[in-house]
Design a protein around this motif. Structure first.
Motif: not given
Ligand SMILES: NC(=O)c1ccc[n+]([C@@H]2O[C@H](COP(=O)([O-])OP(=O)(O)OC[C@H]3O[C@@H](n4cnc5c(N)ncnc54)[C@H](OP(=O)(O)O)[C@@H]3O)[C@@H](O)[C@H]2O)c1
Length: 265
Positions: A16, A18, A20, A40, A43, A64, A67, A94, A115, A143-144, A187, A190
């Motif tokens: 929903s 970022g 994804g 959620q 959203r 769903a 976790s 997260i 998760l 991953s990261s 990715p 930060p």
């Molecule tokens: N963005 C970065 O800079 C970065 C850097 C390194 C790694 N990553 C990795 O990339 C992935 C995506 O990151 P992002 O920054 O795009 O995340 P984000 O913007 O925070 O979005 C997280 C998404 O996951 C969903 N989500 C969170 N907890 C969940 C749960 N327990 N069950 C189902 N859905 C869940 C959220 O929706 P709801 O809240 O509605 O569940 C939302 O759709 C993550 O695995 C993160 O660790 C990101």
């Protein structure tokens, strides 16, 4: 009107927002129907409606918490029973960081592992045998960069990423010869999350990453058959050297001759 030939259904977790959400847009445009998963429902519904209108694809949603074991089973069963699924993006995660010597709260650590580790492996295992039997299918795991150096972020973020990286290598080894494409995407972390000197020396300020670039680069690398993708690593020879060292150690995985570096007292 759909943009491209129908390619099956893609299930995307954390769809929903970022990264994804960008995968969802790109895969709809590439010809996939979608199943979007996040917690959620409101959203998710708003985004699903937008995508349906934009792409003309069928977009379903599953609200769903991955976790939560009961919710996870619902998604696992959907994947296992739906032979139209040809693409899985394990993205939900997260950022579970812990600065300095602080330990992450144990409950938060468990939620994060549930998760990023448990859900990722359960969903991958739900699709891999069917993909292999049908001779096609794609699994992308997010991953990261912290997977390479977990100590610089603390908490379990890097350890989770390292698990996802290792799992992806195993899946590739087990299933690639059956026509299953597998990729892990790393990715960047930060800058604000980096600890010690790295926090200052790595920096490009506090900018957020360009997630559109990240996903487009990752999909392009997937098409080229790349297993491990780091769209922000400027010098790929560093990774090549790392892999060569890893391969050299791998040839000695079951070496039983004592190394004799330390003599018994
Ligand atoms: N963005 C970065 O800079 C970065 C850097 C390194 C790694 N990553 C990795 O990339 C992935 C995506 O990151 P992002 O920054 O795009 O995340 P984000 O913007 O925070 O979005 C997280 C998404 O996951 C969903 N989500 C969170 N907890 C969940 C749960 N327990 N069950 C189902 N859905 C869940 C959220 O929706 P709801 O809240 O509605 O569940 C939302 O759709 C993550 O695995 C993160 O660790 C990101």
């Amino acid at each position: 009107m759909p943009f491209a030939r129908h390619k099956g259904t893609a299930l995307i977790t954390g769809a929903s927002l970022g990264i994804g959400a960008v995968y969802a847009k790109r895969l709809a445009r590439a010809g996939y129907d979608l199943i979007l998963v996040a917690r959620q429902a409101d959203r998710l519904r708003t985004f699903a409606t937008l995508l349906t209108n934009e792409s003309g694809r069928s977009v379903e949603m599953i609200a769903a918490d991955l976790s939560n074991p009961a919710d996870l089973v619902t998604v696992v069963n959907t994947l296992a029973m739906d032979a139209s699924v040809t693409f899985l993006v394990n993205n939900a995660g997260i950022g579970s960081f812990a600065p300095g010597t602080r330990l992450l709260d144990a409950h938060e650590a468990e939620q994060s592992i549930a998760l990023s580790v448990i859900a990722t492996i359960r969903l991958a295992y739900a699709v891999a045998p069917g993909f292999a039997a049908r001779g096609r299918g794609t699994i992308v795991n997010i991953s990261s960069m912290a997977a390479i150096a977990p100590e610089y972020v603390g908490g379990v973020h890097g350890a989770n990423g390292a698990f996802v990286l290792a799992l992806t290598r195993s899946l590739h080894h087990q299933f690639s010869r059956d026509g299953v494409r597998v990729q892990v995407v790393l990715p960047p972390v930060p800058t604000a999350r980096l600890q010690g000197p790295l926090g200052k020396s790595n920096g490009q300020g506090q900018r957020n990453i360009d997630i559109e670039y990240l996903v487009d680069a990752a999909l392009s690398s997937l098409d080229q058959g790349e297993l491990v993708t780091m769209p922000y690593l400027p010098d790929t020879t560093l990774w090549t050297s790392y892999e060569h060292a890893r391969d050299a150690i791998a040839t000695r995985l079951s070496c039983v001759t004592p190394a004799r570096r330390r003599r018994p007292r």
